[in-house]
Design a protein around this motif. Structure first.
Motif, mmCIF file in Angstrom:
data_model
loop_
_atom_site.group_PDB
_atom_site.id
_atom_site.type_symbol
_atom_site.label_atom_id
_atom_site.label_comp_id
_atom_site.label_asym_id
_atom_site.label_seq_id
_atom_site.Cartn_x
_atom_site.Cartn_y
_atom_site.Cartn_z
ATOM 1 N N TRP A 138 0.837 -1.161 0.104
ATOM 2 C CA TRP A 138 0.105 -0.046 0.119
ATOM 3 C C TRP A 138 0.826 1.398 -0.033
ATOM 4 O O TRP A 138 0.270 2.312 -0.416
ATOM 5 N N MET A 139 2.055 1.006 0.303
ATOM 6 C CA MET A 139 3.034 2.441 0.190
ATOM 7 C C MET A 139 3.242 2.958 -1.122
ATOM 8 O O MET A 139 3.585 2.105 -1.884
ATOM 9 N N ASP A 140 3.026 4.013 -1.433
ATOM 10 C CA ASP A 140 3.269 4.834 -2.714
ATOM 11 C C ASP A 140 5.057 5.032 -3.004
ATOM 12 O O ASP A 140 5.263 4.961 -4.177
ATOM 13 N N GLN A 141 5.567 5.163 -2.100
ATOM 14 C CA GLN A 141 7.047 5.357 -2.116
ATOM 15 C C GLN A 141 7.787 5.151 -0.963
ATOM 16 O O GLN A 141 7.139 4.670 0.094
ATOM 17 N N SER A 142 8.892 4.900 -0.861
ATOM 18 C CA SER A 142 9.839 4.247 0.079
ATOM 19 C C SER A 142 9.917 5.291 1.215
ATOM 20 O O SER A 142 9.737 6.504 0.836
ATOM 21 N N ALA A 143 9.939 4.840 2.698
ATOM 22 C CA ALA A 143 10.148 5.494 3.596
ATOM 23 C C ALA A 143 11.184 5.106 4.799
ATOM 24 O O ALA A 143 11.109 3.934 4.829
ATOM 25 N N GLU A 144 11.912 5.811 5.206
ATOM 26 C CA GLU A 144 12.696 5.266 6.544
ATOM 27 C C GLU A 144 11.940 5.331 7.770
ATOM 28 O O GLU A 144 11.124 6.257 8.231
ATOM 29 N N LEU A 145 11.711 4.080 8.305
ATOM 30 C CA LEU A 145 11.001 3.894 9.493
ATOM 31 C C LEU A 145 12.184 3.617 10.732
ATOM 32 O O LEU A 145 13.034 3.010 10.664
ATOM 33 N N THR A 188 3.586 7.079 7.226
ATOM 34 C CA THR A 188 3.806 6.754 5.838
ATOM 35 C C THR A 188 2.790 7.147 4.877
ATOM 36 O O THR A 188 2.908 7.392 3.797
ATOM 37 N N HIS A 189 1.425 7.129 5.258
ATOM 38 C CA HIS A 189 0.236 7.356 4.345
ATOM 39 C C HIS A 189 -0.570 8.419 5.007
ATOM 40 O O HIS A 189 -0.960 8.398 6.309
ATOM 41 N N ASP A 190 -1.098 9.130 4.135
ATOM 42 C CA ASP A 190 -2.090 10.182 4.589
ATOM 43 C C ASP A 190 -3.376 9.794 5.308
ATOM 44 O O ASP A 190 -3.874 10.127 6.210
ATOM 45 N N LYS A 191 -3.847 8.704 4.925
ATOM 46 C CA LYS A 191 -5.002 8.350 5.378
ATOM 47 C C LYS A 191 -4.899 7.562 6.658
ATOM 48 O O LYS A 191 -5.528 7.772 7.671
ATOM 49 N N LEU A 192 -3.457 6.988 6.905
ATOM 50 C CA LEU A 192 -3.277 6.463 8.334
ATOM 51 C C LEU A 192 -3.025 7.490 9.203
ATOM 52 O O LEU A 192 -3.673 7.391 10.577
ATOM 53 N N VAL A 193 -2.373 8.524 8.806
ATOM 54 C CA VAL A 193 -1.996 9.882 9.767
ATOM 55 C C VAL A 193 -3.536 10.232 10.268
ATOM 56 O O VAL A 193 -3.708 10.752 11.257
ATOM 57 N N GLU A 194 -4.364 10.499 9.215
ATOM 58 C CA GLU A 194 -5.776 11.103 9.574
ATOM 59 C C GLU A 194 -6.593 10.301 10.445
ATOM 60 O O GLU A 194 -7.035 10.996 11.194
ATOM 61 N N ALA A 195 -6.330 8.944 10.324
ATOM 62 C CA ALA A 195 -7.272 8.027 11.224
ATOM 63 C C ALA A 195 -6.523 8.158 12.588
ATOM 64 O O ALA A 195 -6.955 8.141 13.409
ATOM 65 N N ALA A 196 -5.206 8.146 12.632
ATOM 66 C CA ALA A 196 -4.501 8.265 14.156
ATOM 67 C C ALA A 196 -4.899 9.607 14.708
ATOM 68 O O ALA A 196 -5.200 9.599 15.820
ATOM 69 N N ASP A 197 -4.764 10.513 13.900
ATOM 70 C CA ASP A 197 -5.238 11.848 14.496
ATOM 71 C C ASP A 197 -6.469 12.143 14.624
ATOM 72 O O ASP A 197 -6.994 12.995 15.809
ATOM 73 N N GLY A 198 -7.310 11.160 14.295
ATOM 74 C CA GLY A 198 -9.079 11.332 14.683
ATOM 75 C C GLY A 198 -9.390 10.792 16.035
ATOM 76 O O GLY A 198 -10.467 10.776 16.376
ATOM 77 N N LEU A 199 -8.369 10.042 16.486
ATOM 78 C CA LEU A 199 -8.684 9.135 17.835
ATOM 79 C C LEU A 199 -8.439 10.192 18.837
ATOM 80 O O LEU A 199 -7.385 10.850 18.914
ATOM 81 N N SER A 200 -9.089 10.071 20.056
ATOM 82 C CA SER A 200 -8.999 10.651 21.132
ATOM 83 C C SER A 200 -7.829 10.172 21.980
ATOM 84 O O SER A 200 -7.237 8.907 21.710
#
Length: 114
Positions: free
Chosen positions: A36-43, A64-76
């Motif tokens: 699902w990753m569009d590009q390489s990332a350093e983890l 590494t993915h905008d949708k994952l960041v958005e989901a994580a940020d949406g959590l209390s």
């Protein structure tokens, strides 16, 4: 692990864990490893030791993915803690047995791993 920085001790990590260290090295991960990753990332990588003696490495690709960041940020904060507790409480069973009975697998995985 003399070169690794200890970031957690047994007093602050979940039951079943011995210790965890943040490693100075990173892992370069791309679509060949995580489709699902569009590009390489350093983890960042953590070295985890379980009380049963098993050790493994763990890297998070959440950032590494905008949708994952958005989901994580949406959590209390409480939801984040609940998600972390569920993940970390099930991880030792998966590491020690190759599966965990309370982790569902996909009927058609996108990788060779279930």
């Amino acid at each position: 692990m003399a070169s690794a920085e200890t970031f957690t001790t047994t007093t602050s990590i979940p039951s079943g864990y011995e210790a965890a260290w943040q490693l100075p090295e990173t892992a370069l991960i791309g679509g060949d490893t995580l489709p699902w990753m569009d590009q390489s990332a350093e983890l960042k990588i953590a070295h985890i030791a379980l009380q049963g003696g098993n050790e493994f490495f763990l890297a998070s690709a959440v950032g590494t993915h905008d949708k994952l960041v958005e989901a994580a940020d949406g959590l209390s904060r409480q939801q984040q803690q609940n998600a972390d507790n569920m993940f970390y409480s099930r991880l030792p069973g998966f590491i020690e047995n190759g599966h965990a009975p309370n982790i569902e697998t996909l009927p058609k995985p996108s990788t060779d791993s279930p």
